[in-house]
Each structure stands twice: as structure tokens, then as C-alpha cells.
Design an enzyme around this catalytic site. Structure first.
Site, PDB file in Angstrom:
ATOM      1  N   GLY A  46     -59.682 -11.082-111.162  1.00  0.00           N
ATOM      2  CA  GLY A  46     -60.914 -11.029-111.953  1.00  0.00           C
ATOM      3  C   GLY A  46     -60.730 -11.761-113.264  1.00  0.00           C
ATOM      4  O   GLY A  46     -59.605 -11.863-113.771  1.00  0.00           O
ATOM      5  N   GLN A  51     -62.423 -14.149-121.825  1.00  0.00           N
ATOM      6  CA  GLN A  51     -61.003 -14.474-121.737  1.00  0.00           C
ATOM      7  C   GLN A  51     -60.723 -15.971-121.817  1.00  0.00           C
ATOM      8  O   GLN A  51     -59.589 -16.389-122.016  1.00  0.00           O
ATOM      9  CB  GLN A  51     -60.411 -13.932-120.425  1.00  0.00           C
ATOM     10  N   CYS A  93     -53.514  -7.200-116.891  1.00  0.00           N
ATOM     11  CA  CYS A  93     -54.596  -8.093-117.317  1.00  0.00           C
ATOM     12  C   CYS A  93     -54.012  -9.455-117.644  1.00  0.00           C
ATOM     13  O   CYS A  93     -52.937  -9.542-118.239  1.00  0.00           O
ATOM     14  CB  CYS A  93     -55.272  -7.501-118.557  1.00  0.00           C
ATOM     15  N   LEU A  94     -54.724 -10.502-117.270  1.00  0.00           N
ATOM     16  CA  LEU A  94     -54.248 -11.864-117.542  1.00  0.00           C
ATOM     17  C   LEU A  94     -54.133 -12.129-119.045  1.00  0.00           C
ATOM     18  O   LEU A  94     -53.416 -13.032-119.458  1.00  0.00           O
ATOM     19  CB  LEU A  94     -55.190 -12.898-116.904  1.00  0.00           C
ATOM     20  N   HIS A 135     -63.209  -3.058-115.677  1.00  0.00           N
ATOM     21  CA  HIS A 135     -62.261  -3.781-116.538  1.00  0.00           C
ATOM     22  C   HIS A 135     -62.904  -5.067-117.085  1.00  0.00           C
ATOM     23  O   HIS A 135     -62.792  -5.367-118.278  1.00  0.00           O
ATOM     24  CB  HIS A 135     -61.013  -4.078-115.697  1.00  0.00           C
ATOM     25  N   GLU A 136     -63.600  -5.813-116.198  1.00  0.00           N
ATOM     26  CA  GLU A 136     -64.200  -7.093-116.639  1.00  0.00           C
ATOM     27  C   GLU A 136     -65.395  -6.859-117.573  1.00  0.00           C
ATOM     28  O   GLU A 136     -65.574  -7.598-118.533  1.00  0.00           O
ATOM     29  CB  GLU A 136     -64.641  -7.930-115.437  1.00  0.00           C
ATOM     30  N   HIS A 139     -64.191  -6.350-120.906  1.00  0.00           N
ATOM     31  CA  HIS A 139     -63.878  -7.617-121.595  1.00  0.00           C
ATOM     32  C   HIS A 139     -65.119  -8.164-122.296  1.00  0.00           C
ATOM     33  O   HIS A 139     -65.034  -8.664-123.417  1.00  0.00           O
ATOM     34  CB  HIS A 139     -63.391  -8.678-120.598  1.00  0.00           C
TER      35      HIS A 139
HETATM   36 NI    NI Z   1     -58.371  -8.397-117.895  1.00  0.00          NI
END
Ligand code: NI
Length: 179
Positions: A46, A51, A93-94, A135-136, A139
Site C-alpha cells: 500500500g 508518502q 511502513c515504507l 493505515h493508508e 497517512h
Molecule cells: Ni505506511
């Protein structure tokens, strides 16, 4: 197609609240396509526009490991219309380098969003998809999963992350699923 740079904590742009998309245009479609390629290359399941430094409410997801690029979600202005139950999931998370933690989320969610054609759709989700959606959307509201863990754990991570940045020593790639 372009790979975009993924911002990493503690980049302050990750804490900004994204604006709704008023019109789904060719530029939106291009951004979604670039976000998907960036997500697959990372690799992650995702990615939110926040991000990659774009403050628009856009999210891409693909949590189906067995059939990649088959069940892809391209969501514009997603919001949770219903949530139920509770689960605890070990999240990574990225944008959060070298750290995972258990986070409490709703077990089932219903999300309404526009697709890349500007059409409204409703998604019923549970398990990893439900976790990833929450989660997204976090963000897009400038929240990271580390904002949902205990202050002690977060402070320990923040200190370790500062040391990483100070010494220039980045950890090796993780095998954890990144959302
Ligand atoms: Ni994330």
C-alpha cells in the site's frame, strides 16, 4: 512511468493532512500509475500520496501476494463509513525504516472512494486489506502507525532513527510486509 521518492520518518511532510481531490484528471491517473509502480518496486502492499510528497487524498493498494496486479485498489478521497470489531496486527511502513509494531485496528471496515474514472465504489474489507486501508487513510491524515503505539516504544524508535540518520548507517532491507 516514474518511480517516486518515498519520504521517510521523521520527514515533516508525512505529518501534513492531504486535501480532497476535486476532479479526477489525467494527472490524477498518471500519479496513481506512478504510485503503483513505486509501491511494487519498494516493495510494499500500500502507498498513500502523502508518502511521495503529494498532499492529495489518493491511495493505492494490492495485498494479494498470490495474484499480483489482479486485485489492485486505486482510491481517490477514501473514507471509512463503517468499522467493526478489533484486531491487532504487526505493522510496518515504507516510510518508517527498520521498525514494526503491533497496532490495534478495526477488524472489518467499509470504505467509500472514487476510482480512477471518478466513479464511486464501496469496499468491504477484513484482515490485511482492512488494516492496510486504515493505515493508508491515516497517512492522508498525517498519521503514522507509530502514532498509535505507546509513547515509550515510539520514543525508543525515534531515538534509534535519529542515530541511524546521524551515523548514516541504514539497516538492510526487511522482509516484513510494508503498508
Ligand atoms: Ni505506511
Amino acid at each position: 512511468m516514474a518511480l517516486l521518492e518515498i519520504l521517510k520518518y521523521p520527514d515533516p511532510r508525512l505529518s501534513k493532512v492531504a486535501r480532497p481531490v476535486s476532479n479526477v484528471t489525467d494527472a490524477t491517473v498518471q500519479l496513481i500509475s506512478d504510485m503503483l509502480e513505486t509501491m511494487y518496486a519498494a516493495p510494499g502492499v500500500g502507498l498513500a500520496a502523502t508518502q511521495v510528497g503529494v498532499l492529495q487524498r489518493i491511495v493505492v493498494l494490492d495485498v494479494d501476494h498470490e495474484n499480483p496486479r489482479t486485485n489492485v485498489y486505486k482510491l481517490v478521497n477514501p473514507f471509512i463509513t463503517h468499522s467493526e470489531g478489533q484486531l491487532v496486527w504487526e505493522e510496518g511502513c515504507l516510510s518508517v525504516v527498520d521498525f514494526t509494531a503491533e497496532v490495534r485496528r478495526a477488524e472489518h471496515v467499509q470504505v467509500v472512494a472514487l476510482d480512477e474514472h471518478g466513479k464511486e465504489r464501496t469496499i468491504e474489507a477484513e484482515g490485511l486489506l482492512a488494516v492496510a486501508l486504515q493505515h493508508e487513510i491515516d497517512h492522508l491524515d498525517g498519521k503514522l502507525f507509530i502514532d498509535r503505539i505507546s509513547r515509550l516504544k515510539r520514543d525508543l524508535y525515534t531515538r534509534r532513527r535519529r542515530k541511524m540518520l546521524r551515523t548514516g548507517i541504514e539497516p538492510s532491507e526487511s522482509t516484513q510486509v510494508m503498508i
